[in-house]
Design a protein around this motif. Structure first.
Motif: not given
Length: 109
Positions: A29-30, A33, A36-37
């Protein structure tokens, strides 16, 4: 969903694990994230034309002149309404102090 196999340096892998733990999410998940960021932020980063920079500086100087005319109660009111946000984890107090020093030095010129 797609799958992707990556080879990471061990130090980066360990750092990502720690960051995921801090955020309370899985490593997967990290990483999603973080990617994506990064992908989204690159869409918004563009060079600013010199003409626009000059215009922004002039607008800022005009704003500062107008702010100088605000009463103390008006300034307190605006400050009371502002949103206070915490800096990102990567911004240590030392980095923030260094950036503040650079801002202070640039305004003296």
């Amino acid at each position: 969903m797609s799958q992707l196999t990556l080879r990471l340096p061990e130090t980066l892998h360990q750092r990502l694990i720690k960051l995921a733990e801090i955020e309370g999410v899985s490593l997967n998940q990290y990483i999603v994230y973080a990617l994506t960021r990064q992908a989204v932020s690159t869409e918004f980063i563009q060079a600013t034309p010199e003409k626009e920079i000059i215009e922004q500086k002039q607008n800022f100087k005009t704003l500062l002149q107008l702010l100088g005319k605000a009463s103390e109660s008006q300034m307190k009111s605006v400050l009371a309404e502002r949103e206070v946000v915490q800096p990102e984890a990567e911004l240590s107090p030392e980095i923030i102090a260094s950036l503040q020093q650079r801002i202070d030095n640039s305004t003296r010129v």
